[in-house]
Design a protein around this motif. Structure first.
Motif, PDB file in Angstrom:
ATOM      1  N   TYR A  50       0.854  -1.187   0.000  1.00 45.43           N
ATOM      2  CA  TYR A  50       0.000   0.000   0.000  1.00 45.43           C
ATOM      3  C   TYR A  50       0.890   1.237   0.000  1.00 45.43           C
ATOM      4  CZ  TYR A  50      -2.897   3.738   1.925  1.00 45.43           C
ATOM      5  OH  TYR A  50      -3.533   4.930   2.138  1.00 45.43           O
ATOM      6  N   ALA A  51       0.525   2.236  -0.784  1.00 43.40           N
ATOM      7  CA  ALA A  51       1.292   3.477  -0.847  1.00 43.40           C
ATOM      8  C   ALA A  51       0.505   4.584  -0.156  1.00 43.40           C
ATOM      9  CB  ALA A  51       1.589   3.863  -2.291  1.00 43.40           C
ATOM     10  N   SER A  52       1.094   5.171   0.869  1.00 42.33           N
ATOM     11  CA  SER A  52       0.479   6.307   1.560  1.00 42.33           C
ATOM     12  C   SER A  52       1.009   7.603   0.955  1.00 42.33           C
ATOM     13  CB  SER A  52       0.787   6.254   3.059  1.00 42.33           C
ATOM     14  OG  SER A  52       2.171   6.435   3.284  1.00 42.33           O
ATOM     15  N   HIS A  53       0.176   8.639   1.024  1.00 44.46           N
ATOM     16  CA  HIS A  53       0.546   9.936   0.452  1.00 44.46           C
ATOM     17  C   HIS A  53       0.241  11.029   1.471  1.00 44.46           C
ATOM     18  CE1 HIS A  53       0.798   7.921  -3.455  1.00 44.46           C
ATOM     19  NE2 HIS A  53      -0.380   7.391  -3.186  1.00 44.46           N
ATOM     20  N   VAL A  54       1.202  11.914   1.676  1.00 51.30           N
ATOM     21  CA  VAL A  54       1.051  12.996   2.642  1.00 51.30           C
ATOM     22  C   VAL A  54       1.567  14.288   2.020  1.00 51.30           C
ATOM     23  CG1 VAL A  54       1.780  13.887   4.892  1.00 51.30           C
ATOM     24  CG2 VAL A  54       1.267  11.452   4.625  1.00 51.30           C
ATOM     25  N   VAL A  55       0.814  15.368   2.215  1.00 54.46           N
ATOM     26  CA  VAL A  55       1.282  16.714   1.880  1.00 54.46           C
ATOM     27  C   VAL A  55       1.923  17.266   3.147  1.00 54.46           C
ATOM     28  CG1 VAL A  55       0.623  19.021   1.123  1.00 54.46           C
ATOM     29  CG2 VAL A  55      -0.558  17.017   0.185  1.00 54.46           C
ATOM     30  N   PRO A  56       3.249  17.311   3.209  1.00 55.95           N
ATOM     31  CA  PRO A  56       3.920  17.586   4.490  1.00 55.95           C
ATOM     32  C   PRO A  56       3.580  18.949   5.082  1.00 55.95           C
ATOM     33  CG  PRO A  56       5.463  16.674   2.891  1.00 55.95           C
ATOM     34  CD  PRO A  56       4.212  17.018   2.134  1.00 55.95           C
ATOM     35  N   GLY A  84       7.357  18.626  -1.651  1.00 57.57           N
ATOM     36  CA  GLY A  84       6.327  18.071  -2.516  1.00 57.57           C
ATOM     37  C   GLY A  84       5.561  16.964  -1.823  1.00 57.57           C
ATOM     38  N   LEU A  85       4.725  16.283  -2.569  1.00 56.83           N
ATOM     39  CA  LEU A  85       3.943  15.176  -2.033  1.00 56.83           C
ATOM     40  C   LEU A  85       4.885  14.059  -1.591  1.00 56.83           C
ATOM     41  CD1 LEU A  85       0.969  14.113  -1.717  1.00 56.83           C
ATOM     42  CD2 LEU A  85       1.313  12.983  -3.924  1.00 56.83           C
ATOM     43  N   ALA A 267      -0.660  20.892  -8.414  1.00 59.86           N
ATOM     44  CA  ALA A 267       0.795  20.785  -8.360  1.00 59.86           C
ATOM     45  C   ALA A 267       1.246  20.054  -7.109  1.00 59.86           C
ATOM     46  CB  ALA A 267       1.426  22.172  -8.415  1.00 59.86           C
ATOM     47  N   THR A 268       0.508  20.200  -6.013  1.00 61.26           N
ATOM     48  CA  THR A 268       0.912  19.606  -4.734  1.00 61.26           C
ATOM     49  C   THR A 268       0.405  18.183  -4.569  1.00 61.26           C
ATOM     50  OG1 THR A 268       0.859  21.812  -3.723  1.00 61.26           O
ATOM     51  CG2 THR A 268       0.908  19.925  -2.228  1.00 61.26           C
ATOM     52  N   VAL A 269      -0.876  17.952  -4.854  1.00 61.79           N
ATOM     53  CA  VAL A 269      -1.517  16.668  -4.588  1.00 61.79           C
ATOM     54  C   VAL A 269      -1.400  15.712  -5.770  1.00 61.79           C
ATOM     55  CG1 VAL A 269      -3.698  15.557  -3.920  1.00 61.79           C
ATOM     56  CG2 VAL A 269      -3.099  17.795  -2.983  1.00 61.79           C
TER      57      VAL A 269
END
Length: 280
Positions: A50-56, A84-85, A267-269
């Motif tokens: 599973y790949a998690s994604h976070v906008v720091p 970045g993401l 651009a971010t997400v």
């Protein structure tokens, strides 16, 4: 100080993440609370990757992590602000114990360098904490730190190990760090602060002074912090509201128009807000 945040700001598809991993936030020891947002603990045992994604957040993190079950595989690192993401692939069994510092709160633990030196980078603990400090004291703090934090199954013991690690490093009192933390907090909580010029005027400081302070103590400029918190707000709205008024939200967040919000969000997400929201 307030208890750990309960929002999901910065987490892309938080519901999906929470359905796959055990995620919780914990409060640090009292002397550390002025400098830290919280500890964050994650454990997983996944049948499929599973790949998690976070906008720091505009925060430095110290992260202890172990992928697998062998104690010797655990390690710790300092993660500067991610521009970045952030995508992390999780598979099998693993554990992470993280420390999220308040924006501006990391410098008192590593006063030898500007925090901007760590931005966009992840470094071994020793390469950050040894410089400018007595080798004996820092060496003692680093030796076995990853195992002490990651090994216990009891999360109270993990929190205690994180407390002990950080308290052994400092913090070194610094009024400018206090100012940086206060200014970053104002950006996050005062919705009227939409531009650097407004913050400078409200605080009686020049924009140049703010830029220098944020580079030294936060790691990114105040404009970047303002923009990142805007995206966090938009992302959380997309998570919780299937009928977001994007034009109205753009105006609330200080954008000239909806197109500018869409550009920054995409651009971010990685996808435009109208493509992201309907699947939540």
């Amino acid at each position: 100080m307030a208890a750990p945040r309960r929002d999901t700001k910065g987490i892309v598809d938080a519901g999906e993440l929470f359905s796959r991993v055990r995620f919780r936030r914990r409060e640090p020891a009292e002397p550390l609370r002025p400098y830290l947002e919280h500890y964050w603990l994650i454990d997983w045992d996944l049948p499929q990757p599973y790949a998690s994604h976070v906008v720091p957040h505009p925060s430095v993190n110290v992260v202890f992590q172990r992928f697998g079950t062998r104690p010797e595989d655990g390690f710790g690192e300092v993660s500067g602000i991610g521009l970045g993401l952030c995508t992390q692939k999780l598979e099998g069994t693993g554990r992470v114990c993280g420390v999220q510092f308040r924006p501006g709160g990391f410098r008192p633990f590593a006063p030898g360098h500007a925090v901007s030196e760590w931005t966009g980078r992840s470094l071994a603990l020793g390469s950050v904490f040894r410089d400018g400090a007595p080798d004996g004291a820092v060496g003692g703090a680093l030796a076995g730190a990853a195992q002490a934090v990651l090994e216990p199954d009891d999360e109270h013991a993990r929190v205690a190990a994180l407390d002990a690690f950080l308290l052994s490093l400092g913090p070194t009192p610094d009024p400018r760090a206090d100012l940086a933390m206060a200014l970053a907090h104002r950006i996050r909580t005062d919705r009227s602060i939409l531009r650097v010029s407004e913050l400078a005027r409200a605080e009686g400081l020049s924009a140049r002074t703010l830029q220098r302070l944020f580079a030294q103590y936060v790691g990114v400029g105040p404009k970047w912090v303002i923009l990142r918190y805007r995206i966090h707000e938009a992302l959380e709205r997309a998570e919780t509201d299937a009928a977001v008024d994007w034009a109205g939200l753009a105006a609330d967040l200080g954008y000239a128009d909806q197109a500018h919000l869409v550009r920054d969000f995409t651009a971010t997400v990685g996808v435009p807000p109208t493509a992201y929201a309907p699947s939540r």
